[in-house]
Motif scaffolding. Structure first.
Motif, PDB file in Angstrom:
ATOM      1  N   CYS A 167      -0.020   5.168  -0.748  1.00  0.00           N
ATOM      2  CA  CYS A 167      -0.941   5.339   0.386  1.00  0.00           C
ATOM      3  C   CYS A 167      -0.187   5.853   1.616  1.00  0.00           C
ATOM      4  O   CYS A 167       0.882   5.342   1.949  1.00  0.00           O
ATOM      5  CB  CYS A 167      -1.628   4.018   0.722  1.00  0.00           C
ATOM      6  SG  CYS A 167      -2.604   3.332  -0.624  1.00  0.00           S
ATOM      7  N   ARG A 168      -0.780   6.833   2.296  1.00  0.00           N
ATOM      8  CA  ARG A 168      -0.171   7.402   3.499  1.00  0.00           C
ATOM      9  C   ARG A 168      -1.098   7.321   4.705  1.00  0.00           C
ATOM     10  O   ARG A 168      -0.659   7.458   5.843  1.00  0.00           O
ATOM     11  CB  ARG A 168       0.219   8.861   3.232  1.00  0.00           C
ATOM     12  CG  ARG A 168       1.319   9.011   2.182  1.00  0.00           C
ATOM     13  CD  ARG A 168       2.610   8.359   2.658  1.00  0.00           C
ATOM     14  NE  ARG A 168       3.659   8.389   1.631  1.00  0.00           N
ATOM     15  CZ  ARG A 168       3.944   7.378   0.814  1.00  0.00           C
ATOM     16  NH1 ARG A 168       3.225   6.254   0.893  1.00  0.00           N
ATOM     17  NH2 ARG A 168       4.908   7.475  -0.070  1.00  0.00           N
ATOM     18  N   ASP A 169      -2.367   7.133   4.478  1.00  0.00           N
ATOM     19  CA  ASP A 169      -3.342   6.990   5.569  1.00  0.00           C
ATOM     20  C   ASP A 169      -3.970   5.605   5.442  1.00  0.00           C
ATOM     21  O   ASP A 169      -4.951   5.405   4.716  1.00  0.00           O
ATOM     22  CB  ASP A 169      -4.402   8.089   5.480  1.00  0.00           C
ATOM     23  CG  ASP A 169      -5.420   8.023   6.622  1.00  0.00           C
ATOM     24  OD1 ASP A 169      -5.173   7.263   7.585  1.00  0.00           O
ATOM     25  OD2 ASP A 169      -6.454   8.707   6.532  1.00  0.00           O
ATOM     26  N   ILE A 170      -3.388   4.642   6.143  1.00  0.00           N
ATOM     27  CA  ILE A 170      -3.772   3.236   5.971  1.00  0.00           C
ATOM     28  C   ILE A 170      -4.562   2.764   7.186  1.00  0.00           C
ATOM     29  O   ILE A 170      -4.128   2.902   8.331  1.00  0.00           O
ATOM     30  CB  ILE A 170      -2.521   2.352   5.769  1.00  0.00           C
ATOM     31  CG1 ILE A 170      -1.759   2.800   4.516  1.00  0.00           C
ATOM     32  CG2 ILE A 170      -2.921   0.879   5.665  1.00  0.00           C
ATOM     33  CD1 ILE A 170      -0.417   2.129   4.336  1.00  0.00           C
ATOM     34  N   VAL A 175      -9.400   4.427  -3.241  1.00  0.00           N
ATOM     35  CA  VAL A 175      -8.855   3.680  -2.107  1.00  0.00           C
ATOM     36  C   VAL A 175      -8.251   2.374  -2.626  1.00  0.00           C
ATOM     37  O   VAL A 175      -8.860   1.692  -3.455  1.00  0.00           O
ATOM     38  CB  VAL A 175      -9.958   3.330  -1.066  1.00  0.00           C
ATOM     39  CG1 VAL A 175      -9.331   2.630   0.140  1.00  0.00           C
ATOM     40  CG2 VAL A 175     -10.706   4.568  -0.634  1.00  0.00           C
ATOM     41  N   SER A 176      -7.067   2.025  -2.119  1.00  0.00           N
ATOM     42  CA  SER A 176      -6.473   0.724  -2.421  1.00  0.00           C
ATOM     43  C   SER A 176      -6.764  -0.239  -1.274  1.00  0.00           C
ATOM     44  O   SER A 176      -6.758   0.172  -0.100  1.00  0.00           O
ATOM     45  CB  SER A 176      -4.959   0.851  -2.614  1.00  0.00           C
ATOM     46  OG  SER A 176      -4.659   1.530  -3.823  1.00  0.00           O
ATOM     47  N   VAL A 234      -5.268  -2.640  -5.826  1.00  0.00           N
ATOM     48  CA  VAL A 234      -4.264  -1.673  -5.379  1.00  0.00           C
ATOM     49  C   VAL A 234      -3.780  -0.888  -6.581  1.00  0.00           C
ATOM     50  O   VAL A 234      -3.444  -1.479  -7.625  1.00  0.00           O
ATOM     51  CB  VAL A 234      -3.073  -2.373  -4.688  1.00  0.00           C
ATOM     52  CG1 VAL A 234      -1.962  -1.367  -4.361  1.00  0.00           C
ATOM     53  CG2 VAL A 234      -3.544  -3.067  -3.410  1.00  0.00           C
ATOM     54  N   PRO A 243      -9.610   7.026   4.324  1.00  0.00           N
ATOM     55  CA  PRO A 243      -8.242   6.533   4.186  1.00  0.00           C
ATOM     56  C   PRO A 243      -7.947   6.221   2.718  1.00  0.00           C
ATOM     57  O   PRO A 243      -8.859   5.889   1.962  1.00  0.00           O
ATOM     58  CB  PRO A 243      -8.232   5.267   5.043  1.00  0.00           C
ATOM     59  CG  PRO A 243      -9.660   4.837   5.109  1.00  0.00           C
ATOM     60  CD  PRO A 243     -10.466   6.095   5.091  1.00  0.00           C
ATOM     61  N   ASP A 244      -6.669   6.345   2.335  1.00  0.00           N
ATOM     62  CA  ASP A 244      -6.334   6.031   0.940  1.00  0.00           C
ATOM     63  C   ASP A 244      -5.874   4.589   0.773  1.00  0.00           C
ATOM     64  O   ASP A 244      -5.662   4.122  -0.347  1.00  0.00           O
ATOM     65  CB  ASP A 244      -5.281   6.999   0.383  1.00  0.00           C
ATOM     66  CG  ASP A 244      -4.037   7.085   1.249  1.00  0.00           C
ATOM     67  OD1 ASP A 244      -3.904   6.280   2.197  1.00  0.00           O
ATOM     68  OD2 ASP A 244      -3.189   7.964   0.971  1.00  0.00           O
ATOM     69  N   GLY A 245      -5.735   3.876   1.892  1.00  0.00           N
ATOM     70  CA  GLY A 245      -5.374   2.468   1.842  1.00  0.00           C
ATOM     71  C   GLY A 245      -6.051   1.694   2.956  1.00  0.00           C
ATOM     72  O   GLY A 245      -6.174   2.208   4.079  1.00  0.00           O
ATOM     73  N   LEU A 291       0.832  -1.208   0.000  1.00  0.00           N
ATOM     74  CA  LEU A 291       0.000   0.000   0.000  1.00  0.00           C
ATOM     75  C   LEU A 291       0.866   1.258   0.000  1.00  0.00           C
ATOM     76  O   LEU A 291       0.575   2.237  -0.702  1.00  0.00           O
ATOM     77  CB  LEU A 291      -0.932  -0.006   1.209  1.00  0.00           C
ATOM     78  CG  LEU A 291      -2.048  -1.069   1.178  1.00  0.00           C
ATOM     79  CD1 LEU A 291      -2.725  -1.184   2.545  1.00  0.00           C
ATOM     80  CD2 LEU A 291      -3.075  -0.743   0.100  1.00  0.00           C
ATOM     81  N   GLU A 292       1.939   1.239   0.762  1.00  0.00           N
ATOM     82  CA  GLU A 292       2.822   2.404   0.807  1.00  0.00           C
ATOM     83  C   GLU A 292       3.478   2.658  -0.544  1.00  0.00           C
ATOM     84  O   GLU A 292       3.600   3.809  -0.986  1.00  0.00           O
ATOM     85  CB  GLU A 292       3.890   2.211   1.884  1.00  0.00           C
ATOM     86  CG  GLU A 292       3.344   2.302   3.302  1.00  0.00           C
ATOM     87  CD  GLU A 292       4.386   2.025   4.356  1.00  0.00           C
ATOM     88  OE1 GLU A 292       4.163   2.388   5.529  1.00  0.00           O
ATOM     89  OE2 GLU A 292       5.446   1.430   4.017  1.00  0.00           O
TER      90      GLU A 292
END
Length: 346
Positions: A182-185, A268-269, A331, A239-241, A177-178
């Motif tokens: 993605c930064r907000d998991i 979102v992933s 993803v 969240p983005d992940g 995810l990173e």
């Protein structure tokens, strides 16, 4: 017209075709006695050419082994046990060893009956598998005088147990995810009472931040869907992940996101855990997930069993085996995405 007679090739046939004595043919096929390399090779080649198959009973008498093992499981549906058993069988078959699979459904009385039946058959060893690592097996195998190996189950300290490295799998999911930006998991997982859920949550917090909230719930699609409803009702920012503790939870989460017009992976992933293909391949979109490498656990358990039946040394304790990432379409991928490499703890 005279019917064709099918006759099993015997050791005598091999000896005659290879032009050696009966005892030389036997020694060459069983790898014993003083037989020079050229003769041994000729006997083995002839045996293959004429279709000779050693008699299992004779081999077991010679080796003082039954050339069978038992697999006892409390996995009612076989989702975990079948790939593990397949891995065990792939190892054993090349050594002429067969396996009896016995399902207990968690019933202690049934487990005792299966164990007694296996012992009556004089199996060379037993592999025990389970559905979780933090619950005692339905039967105590510590007093047996034959080898015991644990696969997806934690045996006593003096035994050999092969289990998936849940923390390693969680780190792979977060890294995936990173690397997708993605930064907000967010982590949505199963009951906190399960050791696997706690291991994955601890790895998530270690990778993200210690105070990261974990949404504990159930191993179900319904919980995944409900968790998304909670997130949308309580958080100002999506969240983005999302890292889900199981593929079933992930499928519910995907449905919940889609119900609200949220695109995966554009908005979102999502990553799951298990690589249960009847779920992960059928989600919309197909689910990127963590594979626990159950067949490899079976391979290692089968190899350990072979070593133990030969009185060879085997590592003791809980041996955690690395997981792997299965990329699908849930993803967001960057052009420079490459393999994610993280070492297991063992």
């Amino acid at each position: 017209m005279k019917p064709i007679q099918h006759r099993r090739c015997t050791l005598r046939d091999v000896a005659k075709a290879a032009d050696v004595s009966l005892s030389t043919a036997s020694n060459a096929l069983n790898g014993v006695g003083r037989v020079n390399a050229e003769t041994r090779e000729r006997v083995l080649r002839v045996a293959t050419e004429i279709g000779f198959r050693p008699n299992a009973l004779a081999r077991s008498l010679l080796s003082r082994r039954s050339l069978t093992i038992g697999i006892i499981t409390d996995d009612t549906y076989g989702r975990l046990t079948l790939p593990i058993s397949s891995g065990v069988s792939e190892i054993l078959v090349d050594h002429g060893v067969s396996a009896f699979l016995c399902a207990t459904s968690g019933d202690k009385r049934l487990a005792e009956l299966h164990l007694q039946a296996l012992l009556d058959k004089q199996v060379d060893g037993i592999i025990l598998t389970a559905t979780r690592l933090d619950v005692d097996p339905p039967i105590d195998l510590t007093a047996l005088n034959i080898p015991v190996v644990y696969a997806f189950a934690a045996g006593p300290p003096h035994s050999t147990s092969f289990v998936p490295d849940d923390a390693h799998g969680a780190m792979l999911a977060i890294a995936c995810l990173e690397e997708a930006g993605c930064r907000d998991i967010l982590h949505i997982t199963g009951p906190e009472t399960w050791l696997a859920a706690r291991h994955r949550a601890a790895a998530y917090r270690a990778r993200c931040r210690p105070a990261s909230p974990v949404m504990f719930g159930e191993w179900s699609e319904e919980w995944g869907h409900a968790a998304i409803e909670q997130v949308l009702a309580t958080r100002e920012k999506l969240p983005d992940g999302i890292f889900c503790g199981s593929d079933e939870i992930a499928r519910g989460a995907l449905d919940g996101l889609r119900d609200h017009g949220i695109s995966v992976p554009d908005d979102v992933s999502v990553v799951g855990f298990d690589n249960w293909e009847v779920v992960s391949r059928q989600t919309r979109p197909p689910l990127t997930t963590i594979d626990m490498e159950l067949k490899e656990i079976g391979h290692r358990a089968g190899l350990a069993m072979l070593q133990l039946t030969r009185n060879e040394p085997v590592d003791k304790g809980i041996i955690r085996l690395p997981c792997s990432l299965v990329r699908r379409e849930s993803v967001a991928r960057r052009p420079d995405d490459g393999p994610i490499l993280l070492r297991s703890r063992d």
